[in-house]
Design a protein around this motif. Structure first.
Motif, PDB file in Angstrom:
ATOM      1  N   ASP A  37       0.785  -1.185  -0.013  1.00 42.92           N
ATOM      2  CA  ASP A  37      -0.011   0.193  -0.084  1.00 42.92           C
ATOM      3  C   ASP A  37       0.935   1.211  -0.010  1.00 42.92           C
ATOM      4  O   ASP A  37       1.895   1.461   0.482  1.00 42.92           O
ATOM      5  N   GLU A  39       0.378   5.880  -0.167  1.00 42.63           N
ATOM      6  CA  GLU A  39      -0.208   7.235  -0.370  1.00 42.63           C
ATOM      7  C   GLU A  39       0.256   7.769  -1.771  1.00 42.63           C
ATOM      8  O   GLU A  39       1.289   8.038  -1.488  1.00 42.63           O
ATOM      9  N   HIS A  44      -5.292   6.972  -0.462  1.00 44.54           N
ATOM     10  CA  HIS A  44      -4.940   5.483   0.110  1.00 44.54           C
ATOM     11  C   HIS A  44      -4.918   4.524  -0.787  1.00 44.54           C
ATOM     12  O   HIS A  44      -6.124   4.154  -1.440  1.00 44.54           O
ATOM     13  N   VAL A  45      -3.808   4.057  -1.539  1.00 43.90           N
ATOM     14  CA  VAL A  45      -3.926   3.200  -2.521  1.00 43.90           C
ATOM     15  C   VAL A  45      -3.532   1.678  -1.975  1.00 43.90           C
ATOM     16  O   VAL A  45      -2.340   1.447  -1.324  1.00 43.90           O
ATOM     17  N   ASP A  50      -7.089  -4.063  -4.384  1.00 47.91           N
ATOM     18  CA  ASP A  50      -7.763  -3.501  -5.502  1.00 47.91           C
ATOM     19  C   ASP A  50      -7.482  -4.666  -6.624  1.00 47.91           C
ATOM     20  O   ASP A  50      -8.788  -5.012  -7.592  1.00 47.91           O
ATOM     21  N   HIS A  98      -9.640   4.808  -5.068  1.00 46.58           N
ATOM     22  CA  HIS A  98      -8.688   5.117  -3.969  1.00 46.58           C
ATOM     23  C   HIS A  98      -9.551   6.639  -3.552  1.00 46.58           C
ATOM     24  O   HIS A  98      -9.456   6.549  -2.032  1.00 46.58           O
ATOM     25  N   THR A 102     -10.310   6.454   0.583  1.00 44.76           N
ATOM     26  CA  THR A 102      -9.848   7.269   1.189  1.00 44.76           C
ATOM     27  C   THR A 102     -10.873   7.872   2.115  1.00 44.76           C
ATOM     28  O   THR A 102     -10.725   8.434   3.328  1.00 44.76           O
TER      29      THR A 102
END
Lengths: 310, 310
Positions: A37, A39, A44-45, A50, A98, A102
């Motif tokens: 992960d 930012e 927040h990715v 995903d 995202h 987030t």
């Protein structure tokens, strides 16, 4: 059969899709790596989460292997124009993910809760469970310095040699209670064909999660991500070598020795079965390369078949 | 000639573009309404600031009158799929603006600083100055209840009758120091042809900003947003009426009486010039309808011409 699958990256995601095709939604829990992960643009990715959402939701761009089919890149071009970092290319629909995650998290949702809400709106029956809600971030020690994982993986195209792996935040991180419960409730715990160092490693590094796997009364099986001495995708083979492991299915089996009862090798590695068995686990030789969606379901079925208690 | 233009919405933005065409960048400061700002998907959206950035940056979709030319709506469709509110439709490049601004602001930048950074990367020479960095939010009292401005304006398509206007956060808000300085330094202060209630009102409601206009030694001129008894765009005429004003250029002139020295009426309202003059200001009759980019520059030039000290 209730299955808990540990996964991260392409191989684990494909196998998750295989299980999703053959199991009723609620019987599948995928415990996902969040060490990748990051930012980005303040968002927040969660790349591994995903990839699962998009694959299980039928949205993944199968050509490219990441992101959403038919996505556009209009926002990316504008962000680039504003001088924002552009080495991590996010499609517009991907950005929506995202943004929404987030937003949910800033409003108080955990990553687990945000993921569950999004999986539900995408019509996904399986539970997609981040291994932890706390920020554990993989950093790789390379000849080019200690790098954030995506810096190494995407920006530098995993070119530097990896000399060590750090998990920042691990000391204070708690495993996700949902993930621990899913493992405890499973009849079959599967370690997917994912990079053992940077995909499975950050999951099993969480003490409660590793303890849950070890305490589980389920059959525990790992699927090799290395076929004929090479990773099907990504730098797993090189990374294993530079970290002092063997870049073979046997090398991976050694890393999981004592943790799993069974180890699935590809047909191409049938000659390694005896050495794997010598590690104290059953060696199952199966066609593991998943080229089609049917291949995924077939491998999931075959893993369940060999793991059925006698 | 250093010009400080108070603006918000379509008319003010067009006139800003007129001044930008005829003045060197640094000689133009546009003081912008932020009462329309909202948080959407956790992102800070500043519609009036963005209209200026896109117009002065040559990116505005002139057909639609908002957003960016050639923008796509891929993220919007995905956000809708996630169940996020969809009544405020944001293009993908537009989202990039909100993402980047929000990121800068969460990292500590003020709205003024974020706007300046973005204007600079878009090659805009004029200073685009939000009236305040504090959250002042316009709420309208309507027959349908007290509504956030964009809820009234976009979601309900400005259909409810407006009975009153509130500015939430005004008590604790400070005017932007840059905006106050720009007014103090100006040779010409222009109130653009924007809605006097919800575009200019929230700017002049900031005590330090209004005091700066009143203390200015510059020529102060307002341009009527009402032509022949109607707003060229938006609900200004109806809003003026329902709030007890006259929905005419004269009605607007009355609202600015005592604040400006000159008032620009459209050719179509030449018959009102005498009544405007009776309010104690010079009445200038000019073609104010800006259909083309050349019209904008011509009006800017004409306003400077009539305002030139004798």
């Amino acid at each position: 059969v209730r299955v808990a699958l540990l996964a991260g990256g392409t191989g684990g995601t494909k196998l998750a899709h295989g299980f999703a095709q053959v199991l009723p939604g609620d019987d599948l829990a995928v415990i996902v790596n969040v060490g990748d992960d990051l930012e980005l643009h303040g968002l927040h990715v969660s790349p591994d989460v995903d990839a699962l959402l998009y694959t299980l939701g039928g949205l993944i761009d199968t050509e490219r292997g990441w992101g959403l089919r038919g996505d556009t890149f209009t926002a990316h071009a504008m962000l680039e124009r504003y001088g924002a970092p552009s080495w991590f290319r996010l499609g517009d629909a991907d950005l929506a993910t995202h943004i929404h995650r987030t937003h949910l998290m800033r409003a108080g949702a955990t990553l687990t809760e945000a993921t569950a809400a999004m999986a539900s709106t995408l019509g996904i029956g399986a539970r997609v469970l981040p291994a932890t809600d706390d920020p554990v971030r993989t950093r790789v020690e390379t000849d080019a310095g200690v790098l954030d994982f995506q810096d190494y993986f995407v920006r530098l195209r995993h070119e530097p040699e990896v000399r060590g792996v750090q998990l920042a935040g691990l000391e204070t991180a708690r495993a996700s209670a949902s993930a621990v419960e899913a493992i405890a409730a499973a009849d079959l715990v599967v370690i997917g064909p994912s990079n053992p160092v940077v995909s499975i490693g950050p999951i099993l590094a969480l003490p409660e999660l590793r303890a849950a796997v070890e305490a589980s009364s389920a059959v525990r099986v790992a699927v090799s991500p290395i076929v004929a001495g090479a990773a099907l995708k990504g730098p797993a083979d090189r990374m294993l070598r530079s970290l002092g492991h063997e870049a073979t299915a046997l090398g991976v089996a050694k890393m999981y020795a004592g943790l799993v009862h069974r180890f699935v090798l590809d047909d191409a590695d049938a000659d390694l079965a005896r050495d794997v068995a010598a590690l104290g686990m059953e060696a199952d030789v199966l066609p593991t390369v998943m080229r089609t969606e049917a291949d995924r379901a077939a491998l999931a079925r075959a893993v369940m078949e060999v793991s059925r208690p006698a």
